[in-house]
Write a protein that holds these residues in place. Sequence first.
Motif, PDB file in Angstrom:
ATOM      1  N   PHE B  43      32.929  72.712  45.771  1.00 27.85           N
ATOM      2  CA  PHE B  43      33.677  71.477  45.563  1.00 27.85           C
ATOM      3  C   PHE B  43      33.453  70.940  44.150  1.00 27.85           C
ATOM      4  O   PHE B  43      34.371  70.385  43.535  1.00 27.85           O
ATOM      5  CB  PHE B  43      33.267  70.451  46.626  1.00 27.85           C
ATOM      6  CG  PHE B  43      34.227  69.309  46.772  1.00 27.85           C
ATOM      7  CD1 PHE B  43      35.602  69.517  46.771  1.00 27.85           C
ATOM      8  CD2 PHE B  43      33.753  68.009  46.915  1.00 27.85           C
ATOM      9  CE1 PHE B  43      36.480  68.457  46.903  1.00 27.85           C
ATOM     10  CE2 PHE B  43      34.629  66.941  47.050  1.00 27.85           C
ATOM     11  CZ  PHE B  43      35.995  67.173  47.047  1.00 27.85           C
ATOM     12  N   THR B  44      32.239  71.108  43.617  1.00 24.98           N
ATOM     13  CA  THR B  44      31.955  70.662  42.252  1.00 24.98           C
ATOM     14  C   THR B  44      32.822  71.427  41.256  1.00 24.98           C
ATOM     15  O   THR B  44      33.407  70.847  40.334  1.00 24.98           O
ATOM     16  CB  THR B  44      30.465  70.863  41.916  1.00 24.98           C
ATOM     17  OG1 THR B  44      29.676  70.141  42.856  1.00 24.98           O
ATOM     18  CG2 THR B  44      30.136  70.373  40.520  1.00 24.98           C
ATOM     19  N   MET B  47      36.335  70.099  41.537  1.00 26.34           N
ATOM     20  CA  MET B  47      36.501  68.772  40.939  1.00 26.34           C
ATOM     21  C   MET B  47      36.477  68.839  39.425  1.00 26.34           C
ATOM     22  O   MET B  47      37.125  68.033  38.755  1.00 26.34           O
ATOM     23  CB  MET B  47      35.381  67.843  41.411  1.00 26.34           C
ATOM     24  CG  MET B  47      35.551  67.356  42.833  1.00 26.34           C
ATOM     25  SD  MET B  47      34.305  66.122  43.248  1.00 26.34           S
ATOM     26  CE  MET B  47      32.814  67.056  43.076  1.00 26.34           C
ATOM     27  N   TRP B  52      39.445  62.924  37.987  1.00 28.75           N
ATOM     28  CA  TRP B  52      39.104  62.445  39.310  1.00 28.75           C
ATOM     29  C   TRP B  52      38.319  61.148  39.187  1.00 28.75           C
ATOM     30  O   TRP B  52      37.311  61.087  38.505  1.00 28.75           O
ATOM     31  CB  TRP B  52      38.247  63.507  40.022  1.00 28.75           C
ATOM     32  CG  TRP B  52      38.142  63.331  41.510  1.00 28.75           C
ATOM     33  CD1 TRP B  52      37.724  62.229  42.172  1.00 28.75           C
ATOM     34  CD2 TRP B  52      38.457  64.314  42.501  1.00 28.75           C
ATOM     35  NE1 TRP B  52      37.755  62.451  43.518  1.00 28.75           N
ATOM     36  CE2 TRP B  52      38.201  63.721  43.764  1.00 28.75           C
ATOM     37  CE3 TRP B  52      38.916  65.624  42.471  1.00 28.75           C
ATOM     38  CZ2 TRP B  52      38.381  64.410  44.963  1.00 28.75           C
ATOM     39  CZ3 TRP B  52      39.089  66.300  43.660  1.00 28.75           C
ATOM     40  CH2 TRP B  52      38.842  65.697  44.892  1.00 28.75           C
ATOM     41  N   VAL B  54      36.602  57.807  41.538  1.00 33.77           N
ATOM     42  CA  VAL B  54      36.236  57.413  42.894  1.00 33.77           C
ATOM     43  C   VAL B  54      37.280  56.457  43.454  1.00 33.77           C
ATOM     44  O   VAL B  54      37.621  55.452  42.828  1.00 33.77           O
ATOM     45  CB  VAL B  54      34.862  56.738  42.934  1.00 33.77           C
ATOM     46  CG1 VAL B  54      34.588  56.147  44.314  1.00 33.77           C
ATOM     47  CG2 VAL B  54      33.785  57.761  42.585  1.00 33.77           C
ATOM     48  N   TYR B 261      24.150  61.700  35.478  1.00 30.85           N
ATOM     49  CA  TYR B 261      24.062  60.586  36.415  1.00 30.85           C
ATOM     50  C   TYR B 261      24.926  59.413  35.939  1.00 30.85           C
ATOM     51  O   TYR B 261      25.694  58.844  36.722  1.00 30.85           O
ATOM     52  CB  TYR B 261      22.606  60.145  36.568  1.00 30.85           C
ATOM     53  CG  TYR B 261      22.448  58.941  37.456  1.00 30.85           C
ATOM     54  CD1 TYR B 261      22.415  59.074  38.834  1.00 30.85           C
ATOM     55  CD2 TYR B 261      22.369  57.663  36.908  1.00 30.85           C
ATOM     56  CE1 TYR B 261      22.297  57.976  39.653  1.00 30.85           C
ATOM     57  CE2 TYR B 261      22.250  56.554  37.719  1.00 30.85           C
ATOM     58  CZ  TYR B 261      22.222  56.711  39.082  1.00 30.85           C
ATOM     59  OH  TYR B 261      22.114  55.622  39.885  1.00 30.85           O
ATOM     60  N   ALA B 264      28.730  60.232  36.261  1.00 38.55           N
ATOM     61  CA  ALA B 264      29.240  60.297  37.625  1.00 38.55           C
ATOM     62  C   ALA B 264      29.099  58.974  38.367  1.00 38.55           C
ATOM     63  O   ALA B 264      30.016  58.565  39.079  1.00 38.55           O
ATOM     64  CB  ALA B 264      28.534  61.415  38.385  1.00 38.55           C
ATOM     65  N   PHE B 265      27.958  58.292  38.199  1.00 43.69           N
ATOM     66  CA  PHE B 265      27.693  57.149  39.079  1.00 43.69           C
ATOM     67  C   PHE B 265      27.623  55.800  38.374  1.00 43.69           C
ATOM     68  O   PHE B 265      27.424  54.780  39.013  1.00 43.69           O
ATOM     69  CB  PHE B 265      26.421  57.402  39.885  1.00 43.69           C
ATOM     70  CG  PHE B 265      26.562  58.589  40.790  1.00 43.69           C
ATOM     71  CD1 PHE B 265      27.396  58.549  41.900  1.00 43.69           C
ATOM     72  CD2 PHE B 265      25.897  59.773  40.512  1.00 43.69           C
ATOM     73  CE1 PHE B 265      27.554  59.645  42.715  1.00 43.69           C
ATOM     74  CE2 PHE B 265      26.042  60.885  41.334  1.00 43.69           C
ATOM     75  CZ  PHE B 265      26.872  60.816  42.436  1.00 43.69           C
ATOM     76  N   TYR B 268      31.754  56.522  36.925  1.00 42.41           N
ATOM     77  CA  TYR B 268      32.577  57.081  38.000  1.00 42.41           C
ATOM     78  C   TYR B 268      33.642  58.043  37.492  1.00 42.41           C
ATOM     79  O   TYR B 268      34.739  58.110  38.023  1.00 42.41           O
ATOM     80  CB  TYR B 268      33.195  55.983  38.865  1.00 42.41           C
ATOM     81  CG  TYR B 268      32.170  55.305  39.719  1.00 42.41           C
ATOM     82  CD1 TYR B 268      31.529  56.028  40.749  1.00 42.41           C
ATOM     83  CD2 TYR B 268      31.811  53.980  39.523  1.00 42.41           C
ATOM     84  CE1 TYR B 268      30.556  55.426  41.521  1.00 42.41           C
ATOM     85  CE2 TYR B 268      30.835  53.377  40.302  1.00 42.41           C
ATOM     86  CZ  TYR B 268      30.218  54.107  41.301  1.00 42.41           C
ATOM     87  OH  TYR B 268      29.262  53.521  42.075  1.00 42.41           O
ATOM     88  N   ILE B 270      34.295  61.285  37.817  1.00 41.81           N
ATOM     89  CA  ILE B 270      33.811  62.366  38.670  1.00 41.81           C
ATOM     90  C   ILE B 270      34.176  63.748  38.131  1.00 41.81           C
ATOM     91  O   ILE B 270      33.370  64.675  38.152  1.00 41.81           O
ATOM     92  CB  ILE B 270      34.376  62.196  40.101  1.00 41.81           C
ATOM     93  CG1 ILE B 270      33.906  60.875  40.705  1.00 41.81           C
ATOM     94  CG2 ILE B 270      33.970  63.358  40.987  1.00 41.81           C
ATOM     95  CD1 ILE B 270      32.459  60.823  41.070  1.00 41.81           C
ATOM     96  N   GLY B 273      32.005  64.477  35.126  1.00 41.97           N
ATOM     97  CA  GLY B 273      30.634  64.641  35.639  1.00 41.97           C
ATOM     98  C   GLY B 273      30.456  66.003  36.286  1.00 41.97           C
ATOM     99  O   GLY B 273      29.434  66.668  36.082  1.00 41.97           O
ATOM    100  N   SER B 274      31.458  66.442  37.048  1.00 43.27           N
ATOM    101  CA  SER B 274      31.372  67.740  37.703  1.00 43.27           C
ATOM    102  C   SER B 274      31.320  68.863  36.675  1.00 43.27           C
ATOM    103  O   SER B 274      30.585  69.846  36.846  1.00 43.27           O
ATOM    104  CB  SER B 274      32.559  67.953  38.629  1.00 43.27           C
ATOM    105  OG  SER B 274      32.574  66.950  39.613  1.00 43.27           O
TER     106      SER B 274
END
Lengths: 274, 308
Positions: B43-44, B47, B52, B54, B261, B264-265, B268, B270, B273-274
């Motif tokens: 999935f990573t 993505m 992408w 969130v 980190y 991604a967080f 966001y 994604i 980050g992936s």
Amino acid sequence: MTLRAILDRLLLMVAVIIIVSPALLFFIWMLSLSLKYEVDNAAYPPILIPENFAWQNYVSVLESNRFPLFFGNSLIVTGTATLLGLIVGVPAGYGIARMKATRSAIVILIARMTPGLSYLIPLFLLFQWLGLMGTLWPQIIIHLVITVPIIIWIMIGYFETTPMELEEAATIDGANRWQVFRHVALPIAKPGVTVAFILAVIFSWNNFVFGIVLAGRETRTLPVAVYNMISFEQLSWGPLAAAALIVTLPVLLLTIIAQRQIIAGLTAGAVKGG
Amino acid sequence: MREAAASNAHPSARSPWRPPSYWPFVLPAVVTVSAVIVFPWVFTLWMSLHEWTVGGSSSFVGLANYLRLPGDPRFADAVVHTLYYTVLAVLLPLVLGTVSAVIFHARFPLRGFLRGIFVMPMMATPVAIALVWTMMFHPQLGVLNYLLSLVGIPPQLWVFEPATVIPSLVLVETWQWTPLVMLILLGGLAAIPAEPYESALIDGANRWQMFRHITLPMLAPFLMVAAIIRTIDALKSFDIIYAITQGGPGTASETINLYLYSVAFAYYDIGYGSAIAVVFFALVIGLSVLLLALRQRTKWTEMGGAAL
């Protein structure tokens, strides 16, 4: 004893003291910080043993109404993830060892190499989509990433060394695969299960990165709660150090009590979670 | 459990000597590992090929996320920080771990207990440890500057100064993970036979010569195993860095993991980050394989294989 032998002995003892002291002094200092009032913690030169012990640092942490919640969360997450890990991982270790499919364990090795954050992004989205956020389930499930590989890895090693003769004899006596596993193989591999259990508990309990992303206000585990204390609630050192010591105390006690099993497991597998 | 018994009653009835299937034992693990380990990998990758966010929409962008990487100065800095951190956090524990293993190989009173103390840093909760180290690093109130003052070294800013932040974090990492290296090498020392030392003594070799020409070569496979494990763990290091500096001051201690980190967080982003996660993963695997290849060239022994 010759002078040379005595000198050697002395040198060895000095060397031992030197290499053990960073670990020993650190934990002593941690204890000292947690038992001092603010005045003593801010003193220069630093005070190791204060005149008055600040037991209230511990009392205030333990009495805070949130502490039982976070402690319970940690207990549920680590407990469930370890239990599920054992249910899934112990038979798997047995199956892989008996099928001589040790090549398949390469997945476990790659899992060991993968940074924890790479699991976090996709699983975070999945948990959101499933509507699990706000419960403890996301953390329980993601802690399987830590517990399952450790348990499978250690159990493969144990079942590979247990003798086949007893199992063959039981099969000839009419026992089926499950009975052989349950009543012959498993009892012999019990020390291995203990090692796997202890390591899974420790690495799951210590995990921090999964919690900072997946835990909400009500679902924090202890490491996340302590981290949040630094950034938001608490700035005085005494209670902070007390909280840190309380969080890590179960693990430290386990390390001292089960030292031999832990060392056996770590040298055999050299696995670490997250 | 019932299925295990049922599926296997059948073949054993036909031919008792055919090895029965062990698949029922492995199946739950296959399902679990696929769900929580293999699925995230795939999935990573998926993505990383998408724009992408969130809760928002996603659209296929091909390799665009990867093409952003070379032009991202923060990513380039993070790579440099990661390599700097990793080199130090592999070499120091290896050197100190070798010394400690040689010492712990000797017999002395309370050996087991002291070994337990020595191992405690690696088992303790990283966040709890990080908290206490942060207090110890404190420039005015910290105990480390006081200890330095005792031997006449001026106070340092430790993790609060860009130039010293990575070495300071490596100090914590070394303190924490030298025990693992020690344990691996202690296993290696136990496997070395006594004969080479005996004949070396007869030949009049001194202790350093014996260490240099017998112990070290015999330990080489174990040192490689320790180096591989240390490399993987140092590259992946997160808890200590995040809890002590969060990548600061500024971005002076921001490693790939920390940047990943944030992307991604905190932002966001994604998809991007992936892509970082995939490249990071490739870096970890690549370096591990490189060291594994090196290990094949070092003298391979049966005992060395037992440690990994």
